[in-house]
Scaffold this motif. Structure first.
Motif, PDB file in Angstrom:
ATOM      1  N   MET A   1      47.509  -3.366 -18.131  1.00 35.26           N
ATOM      2  CA  MET A   1      47.338  -3.875 -19.496  1.00 35.26           C
ATOM      3  C   MET A   1      47.201  -2.702 -20.463  1.00 35.26           C
ATOM      4  O   MET A   1      46.467  -1.761 -20.196  1.00 35.26           O
ATOM      5  CB  MET A   1      46.081  -4.745 -19.558  1.00 35.26           C
ATOM      6  N   LYS A   2      47.919  -2.756 -21.551  1.00 35.07           N
ATOM      7  CA  LYS A   2      47.819  -1.694 -22.550  1.00 35.07           C
ATOM      8  C   LYS A   2      46.438  -1.730 -23.190  1.00 35.07           C
ATOM      9  O   LYS A   2      45.850  -2.793 -23.358  1.00 35.07           O
ATOM     10  CB  LYS A   2      48.860  -1.910 -23.642  1.00 35.07           C
ATOM     11  N   THR A   3      45.968  -0.547 -23.571  1.00 36.72           N
ATOM     12  CA  THR A   3      44.648  -0.453 -24.194  1.00 36.72           C
ATOM     13  C   THR A   3      44.557  -1.352 -25.428  1.00 36.72           C
ATOM     14  O   THR A   3      43.576  -2.080 -25.621  1.00 36.72           O
ATOM     15  CB  THR A   3      44.363   1.012 -24.587  1.00 36.72           C
ATOM     16  N   GLU A   4      45.634  -1.318 -26.212  1.00 32.55           N
ATOM     17  CA  GLU A   4      45.655  -2.116 -27.442  1.00 32.55           C
ATOM     18  C   GLU A   4      45.482  -3.600 -27.134  1.00 32.55           C
ATOM     19  O   GLU A   4      44.682  -4.305 -27.752  1.00 32.55           O
ATOM     20  CB  GLU A   4      46.991  -1.872 -28.155  1.00 32.55           C
ATOM     21  N   THR A   5      46.229  -4.081 -26.133  1.00 38.12           N
ATOM     22  CA  THR A   5      46.160  -5.489 -25.735  1.00 38.12           C
ATOM     23  C   THR A   5      44.773  -5.829 -25.216  1.00 38.12           C
ATOM     24  O   THR A   5      44.205  -6.871 -25.550  1.00 38.12           O
ATOM     25  CB  THR A   5      47.183  -5.751 -24.607  1.00 38.12           C
ATOM     26  N   TRP A   6      44.258  -4.921 -24.417  1.00 43.44           N
ATOM     27  CA  TRP A   6      42.941  -5.159 -23.840  1.00 43.44           C
ATOM     28  C   TRP A   6      41.897  -5.305 -24.952  1.00 43.44           C
ATOM     29  O   TRP A   6      41.087  -6.237 -24.949  1.00 43.44           O
ATOM     30  CB  TRP A   6      42.573  -3.992 -22.905  1.00 43.44           C
ATOM     31  N   LEU A   7      41.955  -4.392 -25.906  1.00 42.10           N
ATOM     32  CA  LEU A   7      40.971  -4.419 -26.991  1.00 42.10           C
ATOM     33  C   LEU A   7      41.103  -5.683 -27.835  1.00 42.10           C
ATOM     34  O   LEU A   7      40.114  -6.297 -28.234  1.00 42.10           O
ATOM     35  CB  LEU A   7      41.124  -3.179 -27.886  1.00 42.10           C
ATOM     36  N   GLN A   8      42.358  -6.060 -28.054  1.00 43.57           N
ATOM     37  CA  GLN A   8      42.609  -7.257 -28.854  1.00 43.57           C
ATOM     38  C   GLN A   8      42.017  -8.492 -28.156  1.00 43.57           C
ATOM     39  O   GLN A   8      41.312  -9.292 -28.754  1.00 43.57           O
ATOM     40  CB  GLN A   8      44.116  -7.434 -28.980  1.00 43.57           C
ATOM     41  N   LYS A   9      42.289  -8.557 -26.885  1.00 46.96           N
ATOM     42  CA  LYS A   9      41.806  -9.687 -26.097  1.00 46.96           C
ATOM     43  C   LYS A   9      40.277  -9.689 -26.053  1.00 46.96           C
ATOM     44  O   LYS A   9      39.630 -10.729 -26.196  1.00 46.96           O
ATOM     45  CB  LYS A   9      42.397  -9.577 -24.676  1.00 46.96           C
TER      46      LYS A   9
END
Lengths: 269, 228, 116
Positions: free
Chosen positions: A1-9
């Motif tokens: 999982m991309k960091t950006e996606t993880w943070l968004q989630k």
């Protein structure tokens, strides 16, 4: 999982648990800083966004129900029962739903979720018990609820007419809601030609169109991809923050952490 | 725009949805045409056969439009739509499409047959359209399963075809009126009665529409309202 | 069963002592999350994942043992620095006494086990 996606989630998960925006952004920024400095994967450091959000909330000792219980009641149901041909579908159901609350309706197939929503919508009569409300209601059925031979904007026009919206107003509002669900309405296809998930979005939008006080949604995001399901919740949280209420039936486990109240139905016999 | 919807919007939407059912529309035209051609040799039989086809086709299409609308009706009521406007708009839309079809058949009959009274045939076609819409509507209200509904209409239409039209039982069937008016128009007042036909058409339509409205009101659940 | 060849102690050992250790590391200085993680690793306590570190810090903060403050970073969004409160100081002293007694007992038991 991309960091950006993880943070968004992660941020969504915190929001779904009712963490206020300020605390949320602090936690997210701090987490992002850690990931950045340690140069590692968020999954490795923090695990799944939902799990980590749960432990943050638990550490903060925050309640997951942000809406004060002393909000005025928007709908109450008292001892609702319903049988079909002497087999009981619902037995003595009580509901107290407040403004700004989302109630999740869960239970296995045949536990009466759809029947209960129809009773609450005033579409079928319970055998016993009463429903008390003065709320305006938007209802999204699990199946049907749209005309296969009409195009999306024709639906918007038809439903909007009930609220007194003219064609342009209804179309504008529908497109705004569709945009929030990541769908750009084009009018080339009739409802029967839309994909399952898109038809479901249309049905959902029709329920929200006139901004009713209370949404009754029967499996509203079945058939949505993950992103659309996330968008659906964001839309619903905004709805709730504006004082709207909703009852959402679902099979998805995520409804448990995303709602303010849970009502679990069991198959009765 | 006023709340509660408008009859015009409901009619427009009905026509739009109908216009998308291409295959259905083709059958709507083909069925009466085929019935007409089968009896083309004699003016009286051909017109009566045409009317029978029109009645059957339009009541079936009305039936399906009613069932289709019933999935939207509860949702639309919640948005504030007045049920009677929805009903009136749908019925109006169906009568309009039926009338368009009837007009085409009048032109056909005028060109193809030597009938005594063409305006009488027009009256018979209009009676067929109105009674068929009324009948399809009330069947749609009672029989919600599509196959059973289509068969119910087939049952009534079939009975109308095989029963002696001069017998008592035939007069209690929904499509008797247009046949009577057509007989008057083609064979003359000695054979058929315009006033009887019109009276039957009006009674049938009124009975069906009132029954449909009554069923709608009966099935409406009541709910306790919160005190303000 | 595989045997870990790394120098890191088992993860669950740290769980019990993480909070006292954090208090100790914040005793003399205010520090931010990643810095604490790095110091713990340096001290030989193993890698503390962020997923364990921050909930522990949040719990300590909620209990009033530490406080935090955002400080501007170099162009970035800034860092959250944690600092011991007086209450935290007292708790640290208590914990240190408790732990020393406890670890002495553990050591005694383990030594007996090894020599017997």
């Amino acid at each position: 999982m991309k960091t950006e996606t993880w943070l968004q989630k992660f941020s969504f998960e915190l929001e779904s648990r009712g963490l206020d925006p300020k605390r949320r952004s602090e936690v997210v920024v701090e987490t992002a800083g850690f990931i950045d400095e340690s140069g590692t994967e968020p999954l490795e450091q923090f695990g799944f966004p939902s799990d980590y959000a749960a432990s943050v909330i638990s550490a903060l000792g925050e309640t997951t129900n942000p809406s004060p219980p002393d909000n005025p009641t928007i709908m109450s149901a008292n001892q609702l029962s319903k049988s079909y041909r002497s087999s009981s579908v619902l037995s003595q159901i009580d509901i107290d739903l407040r403004e700004g609350q989302i109630l999740a309706l869960i239970g296995p197939n045949g536990s009466g979720k759809t029947t209960l929503l129809k009773i609450l919508a005033g579409m079928i009569q319970p055998d016993h018990g009463t429903v008390t409300t003065s709320a305006s209601i938007g209802y999204c059925p699990q199946i049907g609820g749209i005309n296969p031979n009409l195009r999306p904007t024709e639906h918007l026009q038809l439903f909007g007419a009930g609220f007194g919206l003219d064609k342009d107003q209804a179309t504008a509002e529908g497109k705004r809601l569709a945009g929030q669900l990541d769908w750009e309405i084009t009018d080339r296809m009739t409802a029967s030609e839309l994909s399952g998930g898109t038809a479901q979005k249309l049905s959902l939008i029709l329920a929200m169109l006139g901004r009713p006080d209370l949404l009754l949604l029967d499996e509203p995001y079945q058939g949505f991809d993950n992103k659309s399901a996330q968008r659906f919740w964001e839309l619903l949280w905004t709805w709730r923050d504006n004082g709207g209420a909703a009852i959402v039936s679902s099979h998805s486990e995520d409804v448990l952490i995303r709602a303010d109240q849970i009502l679990e139905l069991e198959p009765t016999s | 725009m006023k709340t509660g919807g408008s009859t015009l919007t409901a009619a427009k939407v009905t026509l739009l949805a109908l216009s998308r059912r291409r295959a259905t529309l083709a059958i709507l035209v083909l069925l009466p045409t085929a019935f007409y051609l089968a009896r083309r040799g004699t003016p009286g039989q051909s017109v009566r056969s045409l009317l029978f086809g029109v009645s059957w086709a339009i009541s079936t299409i009305t039936y399906f439009a009613t069932v289709e609308a019933s999935t939207l009706r509860p949702r639309l009521s919640l948005t504030g739509w007045k049920a009677y406007r929805l009903e009136a708009g749908r019925i109006g839309g169906l009568v309009i499409s039926g009338t368009v079809l009837a007009t085409a058949f009048i032109v056909l009959v005028a060109a193809d047959q030597d009938v005594r009274n063409l305006s009488g045939v027009a009256a018979a076609l209009f009676a067929a359209v109105v009674t068929a819409v009324a009948f399809g509507e009330v069947v749609g209200r009672i029989v919600t399963k599509e196959m059973e509904g289509a068969l119910t209409i087939f049952l009534f239409a079939g009975l109308q075809a095989v029963l002696n039209p001069f017998g008592t039982v035939a007069k209690f069937l929904p499509f008797w009126s247009s046949r009577e008016i057509a007989t008057y128009a083609v064979d003359g007042p000695s054979e058929g009665s315009l006033s009887n036909g019109v009276a039957h058409a009006v009674t049938t339509a009124a009975f069906c529409f009132v029954a449909s409205a009554a069923l709608r009101l009966l099935n409406r659940p009541s709910r306790n309202k919160l005190a303000a | 069963m595989s045997i870990s060849l790394t120098q890191e102690p088992p993860k669950n050992w740290l769980r019990g002592v993480l909070e006292p250790c954090l208090l100790a590391l914040l005793n003399d200085n205010e520090r931010y999350g990643y810095e604490l993680s790095a110091l713990l690793a340096e001290a030989g306590l193993g890698t503390v994942p962020g997923g364990s570190l921050y909930p522990a810090l949040l719990r300590l903060e909620k209990s009033g043992l530490i406080t935090s403050e955002w400080k501007a970073g170099d162009g970035g969004p800034g860092r959250k620095y944690y600092r011991l409160t007086d209450q935290g100081n007292t708790r640290l002293a208590d914990n240190a006494d408790q732990w020393l007694r406890f670890s002495a007992s553990v050591q005694e038991v383990l030594e007996q086990g090894r020599t017997s």
